[in-house]
Write a protein that holds these residues in place. Structure first.
Motif, mmCIF file in Angstrom:
data_model
loop_
_atom_site.group_PDB
_atom_site.id
_atom_site.type_symbol
_atom_site.label_atom_id
_atom_site.label_comp_id
_atom_site.label_asym_id
_atom_site.label_seq_id
_atom_site.Cartn_x
_atom_site.Cartn_y
_atom_site.Cartn_z
ATOM 1 N N UNK A 1 0.834 -1.205 0.000
ATOM 2 C CA UNK A 1 0.000 0.000 0.000
ATOM 3 C C UNK A 1 0.868 1.253 0.000
ATOM 4 N N UNK A 2 1.951 1.229 0.773
ATOM 5 C CA UNK A 2 2.868 2.379 0.795
ATOM 6 C C UNK A 2 3.550 2.546 -0.556
ATOM 7 N N UNK A 3 3.981 1.443 -1.181
ATOM 8 C CA UNK A 3 4.589 1.526 -2.514
ATOM 9 C C UNK A 3 3.631 2.168 -3.523
ATOM 10 N N UNK B 1 2.793 -11.678 -17.163
ATOM 11 C CA UNK B 1 1.736 -11.236 -18.067
ATOM 12 C C UNK B 1 0.795 -10.241 -17.423
ATOM 13 N N UNK B 2 0.402 -10.515 -16.168
ATOM 14 C CA UNK B 2 -0.593 -9.677 -15.510
ATOM 15 C C UNK B 2 -0.028 -8.322 -15.102
ATOM 16 N N UNK B 3 1.067 -8.324 -14.352
ATOM 17 C CA UNK B 3 1.587 -7.072 -13.803
ATOM 18 C C UNK B 3 2.241 -6.202 -14.884
ATOM 19 N N UNK C 1 -0.741 -1.385 -9.507
ATOM 20 C CA UNK C 1 -0.425 -2.818 -9.397
ATOM 21 C C UNK C 1 -0.017 -3.242 -7.982
ATOM 22 N N UNK C 2 0.656 -2.377 -7.244
ATOM 23 C CA UNK C 2 1.028 -2.712 -5.869
ATOM 24 C C UNK C 2 -0.211 -2.785 -4.969
ATOM 25 N N UNK C 3 -1.137 -1.850 -5.169
ATOM 26 C CA UNK C 3 -2.391 -1.878 -4.411
ATOM 27 C C UNK C 3 -3.194 -3.126 -4.763
ATOM 28 N N UNK C 4 -3.206 -3.479 -6.021
ATOM 29 C CA UNK C 4 -3.887 -4.695 -6.472
ATOM 30 C C UNK C 4 -3.296 -5.928 -5.790
#
Length: 474
Positions: free
Chosen positions: A363-365, A424-426, A441-444
């Motif tokens: 979340x911080x990232x 593939x996803x990120x 993507x980090x939150x995901x």
């Protein structure tokens, strides 16, 4: 393997008499050509292999960035910074192409390696563990050689795909992981297995930390080619060490065939045959947890360098090296945290604490726009690797001793699938959400980790209820 193999102590090879050294069906270790003077077995193999991989990964991504930037005429990160306004559109194009080429090259290697790892891992139950450590090390050396040729001749970046396929054909790094963790399962009891697995995980982080610091400074001083010579030498040294110093933990069968459908069948039977007390269902659930956790780890790891290179952070190679070192330091801090937390908590709750550390850091990232905030995220993630050794240990304890090779072959296969899905996803999600939220993507990833946390907690509660019922009956 004999039925009483789980009660037979696996002795070091030098403790056997010549008459005992290789009895048919014995699980005792066979001596290598030389004895290692230290009380280690596969730990140096994993350390060296990880060192070479961690040394080349950030440099490889930066090389792709620089080559694509040169082709497009973008120089925003050269000479002391990046301009987030004048070159914004061109920078996004470089980011997108770099992410896509990362995905194409990794997909090619992992699609090939996905099937080879199953063969090598399950084959090691009969042919021995040492070959599964030597063959992929040589394959990684071939990959490093091809990368050097591409850099010397300035060939198109598509030639990197050839190196990844050669590595995949030998089992890639995942085959080394499978061999090392199967070896530890062979030579440890259930009570100490989690910590033994965690030591191997710490080798991953310690090697990655050193490689990250060295790689950033070395690339800054001498460019890309010199560090890749060390990658090549390290992979060759890994294969040599495995051949010279590691004793066998299983008795090799001279009639064992590599290219046989029985290796795939062994993994299939592992997940489909009936198990007592629903253990096969638990095997599936813990495997799902492992898949989700490692997918988030791999996917986030691939984006760190891109995220740090571009605006607003605009890190140079030295800062990227320190960032990678901070990330890999979490392996060592997780080992110490695991050891401390095991004194007061069950393994499952330790894993959930590790997942919470991972989620908070992610979340911080996702909102990091300064160097200080980025390193704060790394600091909050110091326990994020406590979950994977717990999951590996729980999977290992659910199967028979004769199934360890098939199990860790399937786990390695899952890791290969994790890399494939993560790449593939990120790498697709990152460019697609740049205009919405750069760190999405980090939150995901943080949201995805809620699933394994819930499964691990639920299974632990069910296990406790079963234990209470058994205690009441007795």
């Amino acid at each position: 393997m004999e039925e009483d193999s789980d009660t037979t102590e696996i002795l070091p090879a030098d403790a056997l008499s010549p008459e005992q050294e290789d009895p048919v069906g014995s699980p005792r270790c066979r001596a290598p050509p030389y004895s290692c003077p230290f009380s280690v077995t596969v730990q140096p193999v994993l350390f060296l292999a990880t060192f070479s991989l961690a040394l080349q990964m950030p440099l490889y991504t930066q090389y792709l960035w620089d080559r694509i930037s040169e082709d497009l005429g973008y120089n925003g990160t050269k000479g002391g910074g990046c301009n987030s306004s004048a070159h914004d559109q061109l920078q996004k194009e470089v980011e997108i192409l770099t992410a896509h080429w990362n995905m194409y090259i990794n997909l090619g290697g992992f699609l090939v390696g996905l099937f080879v790892v199953i063969l090598l891992g399950s084959w090691s139950d009969r042919a021995g563990r040492r070959l599964v450590l030597i063959i992929p090390s040589l394959g990684l050396a071939v990959q490093a050689s091809i990368y050097l040729i591409v850099m010397y001749l300035k060939l198109p970046v598509a030639w990197f795909l050839l190196g990844r396929i050669c590595s995949g054909l030998s089992g890639d790094f995942n085959a080394i992981l499978a061999g090392c963790f199967a070896y530890v399962a062979d030579t440890s009891d259930k009570s100490s297995r989690t910590f033994c697995v965690a030591i191997l995980e710490a080798c991953l982080g310690l090697a990655g930390m050193f490689a990250s610091i060295i790689g950033g400074k070395w690339r800054h001083a001498q460019g890309y080619i010199s560090p890749f010579w060390l990658v090549l030498a390290t992979n060759l040294a890994t294969a040599l060490y495995a051949y010279l110093f590691i004793p066998e933990s299983v008795t090799p069968d001279p009639e064992a065939k590599l290219f046989s459908g029985r290796h795939y069948r062994a993994v299939y039977d592992l997940y489909t045959s009936g198990g007592q007390r629903g253990h096969r269902v638990w095997l599936w659930l813990y495997t799902l947890c492992f898949f989700l956790v490692v997918t988030v780890h791999f996917g986030s790891r691939e984006l760190y360098v891109l995220y740090e290179l571009s605006a607003p952070l605009c890190w140079d190679s030295v800062l990227i090296g320190y960032g990678s070192a901070a990330q890999h330091l979490s392996y060592l801090s997780s080992l110490l945290g695991l050891k401390a937390l095991q004194h007061c908590l069950e393994d499952s709750w330790v894993a959930i604490i590790g997942l919470a550390s991972n989620m908070i850091g992610s979340v911080v990232f996702s909102v990091a726009n300064t160097t200080a905030l980025m390193f704060t995220g790394y600091g909050l993630s110091l326990l994020f690797m406590t979950s994977t050794p717990v999951l590996r240990s729980k999977l290992s304890k659910l199967v028979d001793p004769s199934e360890q090779g098939a199990l860790f072959a399937s786990v390695a296969c899952v890791e290969g699938l994790c890399s494939l899905v993560a790449s593939g996803l990120f790498n697709s999600l990152y460019p697609a959400t740049l205009h919405i939220m750069k760190g999405f993507p980090f939150l995901f990833g943080a949201i995805v980790l809620l699933i394994p946390a819930g499964i691990i907690g639920g299974l632990k509660c069910q296990e406790q209820r079963m234990h209470n019922r058994e205690t009441a009956v007795n």
